[in-house]
Structure formats: structure tokens, C-alpha cells
Scaffold this motif. Structure first.
Motif, PDB file in Angstrom:
ATOM      1  N   THR A   1       0.832  -1.211   0.000  1.00 14.44           N
ATOM      2  CA  THR A   1       0.000   0.000   0.000  1.00 14.44           C
ATOM      3  C   THR A   1       0.861   1.253   0.000  1.00 14.44           C
TER       4      THR A   1
ATOM      5  N   GLU B   1      -7.380  -1.617  -2.826  1.00 17.21           N
ATOM      6  CA  GLU B   1      -7.145  -3.038  -3.030  1.00 17.21           C
ATOM      7  C   GLU B   1      -8.369  -3.653  -3.712  1.00 17.21           C
TER       8      GLU B   1
ATOM      9  N   ASP C   1      -2.528  -0.949  -8.851  1.00 15.28           N
ATOM     10  CA  ASP C   1      -3.282  -1.842  -7.972  1.00 15.28           C
ATOM     11  C   ASP C   1      -2.295  -2.476  -7.000  1.00 15.28           C
ATOM     12  N   HIS C   2      -2.463  -2.202  -5.714  1.00 16.39           N
ATOM     13  CA  HIS C   2      -1.495  -2.650  -4.712  1.00 16.39           C
ATOM     14  C   HIS C   2      -2.018  -3.808  -3.872  1.00 16.39           C
ATOM     15  N   THR C   3      -2.904  -4.631  -4.428  1.00 19.21           N
ATOM     16  CA  THR C   3      -3.428  -5.782  -3.703  1.00 19.21           C
ATOM     17  C   THR C   3      -2.323  -6.827  -3.509  1.00 19.21           C
TER      18      THR C   3
END
Length: 325
Positions: free
Chosen positions: A32, A49, A124-126
Motif C-alpha cells: 500500500t 485493493e 493496484d497494490h493488492t
């Protein structure tokens, strides 16, 4: 298929320029923080996320999905609520759009909501992206993957106190090792043109050199404001877990585990992960002589975790019921 080609497919919202960057790695490794840093600037958009996309992937057939199935998945997923965008509307069509088109539409809606209509890259930081990267690259051949790695002892120290994830070193150590192994295998499989590996410790200790390298990889200009400015707002529901995202990176965080983990926990970590940390450049403290805690200690830890999880599950359900939908 290019972003422009995707934008002309059925059910696509206007979206000519956006291309994805997927950040993944073991949870609590700085995904994140990195996403928020790279998302600074009018041409970059850090999205929340998106774990719901993995459920959508399970509903696809050759990359395509029915809108009925998509609406069902998104309507039932509380994490999708954090995006605060509508589910795709019913339009009476029997066509099955590609999942890439569906996700593009959600990203476009989010971009409009946060007033970043000129963004050309969505980030996208999932963390789970690292577990599904081959599927994501099949959907988006122009995507780039950033694999972030953190010292497993730092990951354990960060996750053990939380109300989700592993709460015992016996679970946290192999959990970290499996994520790291997956990320390194991914990098080996796809090569440095599509996958870039970065260390959390590099990000927080030398962002002025680490971020320009990552910007070159994703083909976007470096902005020095990335170090201190955050345009990505952490949702109130997860703000406790991401309390340091809005702060300037603190190099001391990379060694904070030395104060929060006990000698017994550190030894157990090394016993369970062997010399993996050493392979990654993180010096071991115990080495080959590491042993497990006595059986009685392990049993007590297990029973404590069972009781704790029962309480946490009740609190989580109550918290979920209180969230506005």
C-alpha cells in the motif's frame, strides 16, 4: 490486446489510455505504501485493493464473464464497497465482456470519483496480485508487475498483533516464505521486462533512488513529491492497518522487528524458514542451531490463538454489520 482495443469492446466505459501496474507480495510488506507513492501525479491513479477481482477471475471462461455473475460477485463483496463506485448496470445484453473490460470500467468510474480523469496508469497494490499474476498478465499483456519483498521478521512483527492473518510465528513464518517463493518464481518465469522485484527496506531507506528505478520500469516520469505527498486516501475501514502510509518513509521501520519480537520468536522463525532470509540478503541471528519452542509452549500458543480468533471473528462480524453499504 491494447488498452485502446479494450475500450471499444462491449460494456466498456470510455477508457483510451489507462494501463495497469500490479503490485504484489506478502501482506505487510509495503504494497500500500508503494502504491500510494507511485500514485502521485495527474497521470497516475492508485486504486483501492481489489481482492474481488480474484473472485471474478474464478467466474471467467477464456477471459470473459457474464454481467450477471459479475454483479453477483461485486454486490456480495464488502471490499468492493470501499471503491464507492456502482456495479455494472444490467443492459439486457447476452454478450460476455472480457474481465479486462469490466475492470477497466470500474477503474474509469473510480478515476472520475477521485477527479483524476487524465490518469494514464492505474496502480493496484493488492498483495494477492503475486498469487494470480499469470492470469492478470493474460488479461493485460501490457501490464507490469512489481514484486515487493520484506524481511520476514519485519512482516511477522507487523502482522502478529492484527485482527487478521497469522497470529503465531508458527503460521507467520511459512506464510511469508510461501509468498516470497511465489514472487521470486514469478520474476524468474516472466523476466525483468515484465516483473521487477524491490525490497521494502530499499523503499524506506532510499526512496530517492528506488522510486526513479521503479518509474523507469513502469514507463512513467518520476516525481520527487512521491516521497512525501500522498494523493491516495486510505479508507477509514483500513486506516489502522495503514497508519504509516501517509508519512514520509521511516528507515527505522526496517529494523523495528528487533525490538518487538522475542528471542524465542526469532529462533522459531529461522527454524521454520531455514536459510531463506539469508538467501535474500537478510542476516540470520541464530543460524543452523535454531530449534522449535518446547511442545508445551507450542500447545499453549495454539490454544491461545484459537480463543483469540473466536473473539476476533465476533468483533469482525460486528464491525462488518456496522459498516454503511
Amino acid at each position: 490486446m491494447t488498452a485502446a482495443a479494450r475500450s471499444t469492446a462491449p460494456h466498456a466505459l470510455p477508457l483510451d489510455r489507462l494501463r495497469p501496474v500490479f503490485i504484489g507480495g506478502c501482506p505487510r510488506s509495503g504494497t500500500t505504501l508503494l502504491g500510494a507513492m507511485l500514485g502521485v501525479g495527474p497521470d497516475r491513479l492508485a486504486v483501492p485493493e481489489s481482492m474481488f477481482k480474484f473472485a471474478l477471475l474464478a467466474q471467467t471462461d477464456e477471459g470473459r464473464i457474464s454481467l450477471t455473475a459479475a454483479r453477483r460477485v461485486l454486490s456480495a463483496d464488502p471490499r468492493f464497497d470501499l471503491w464507492r463506485v456502482p456495479v455494472p448496470p444490467r443492459d439486457g445484453s447476452t454478450e460476455r465482456p472480457s474481465l479486462a473490460v469490466l475492470l477497466d470500467g470500474l477503474v474509469a468510474a473510480f478515476a472520475r470519483r477521485v477527479e483524476k480523469p487524465e490518469a494514464s496508469i492505474w496502480i493496484d497494490h493488492t498483495p494477492g496480485n503475486i498469487r494470480h499474476a499469470s492470469s492478470l498478465l493474460a488479461l493485460y499483456p501490457d501490464a507490469r508487475i512489481i514484486n515487493i519483498v520484506r524481511d520476514g521478521r519485519g512482516v511477522a512483527a507487523s502482522v502478529l498483533p492484527l485482527d487478521w492473518g497469522p497470529n503465531r510465528m508458527a503460521d507467520a513464518a511459512p506464510w511469508w516464505a510461501s509468498h516470497v517463493a511465489m514472487g521470486l518464481a514469478l520474476a524468474e518465469r516472466y523476466g525483468e521486462e515484465r516483473v521487477c522485484t524491490v525490497r521494502f527496506e530499499e523503499l524506506v531507506s532510499a526512496p530517492e533512488t528506488t522510486l526513479p528505478r521503479l518509474c523507469r520500469f513502469i514507463d512513467t516520469p518520476y516525481d520527487p513529491r512521491m516521497i512525501s505527498l500522498r494523493e491516495y486516501a486510505v479508507d477509514d475501514y483500513t486506516v489502522t492497518d495503514h497508519s504509516r502510509v501517509s508519512s514520509i518513509p521511516d528507515p527505522s521501520r526496517s529494523r523495528a522487528w528487533m525490538e518487538s519480537l522475542s528471542a524465542r520468536q526469532l529462533e522459531e522463525f529461522e527454524y521454520l524458514t531455514g536459510e531463506l532470509a539469508e538467501y535474500l540478503g537478510y542476516p540470520l541471528l541464530v543460524g543452523p542451531g535454531a530449534t522449535l519452542p518446547p511442545r508445551t509452549d507450542r500447545l499453549a500458543s495454539f490454544l491461545t490463538d484459537v480463543a483469540r480468533r473466536g473473539l476476533v471473528d465476533r468483533l469482525r462480524r460486528r464491525r462488518s454489520e456496522q459498516r454503511p453499504r
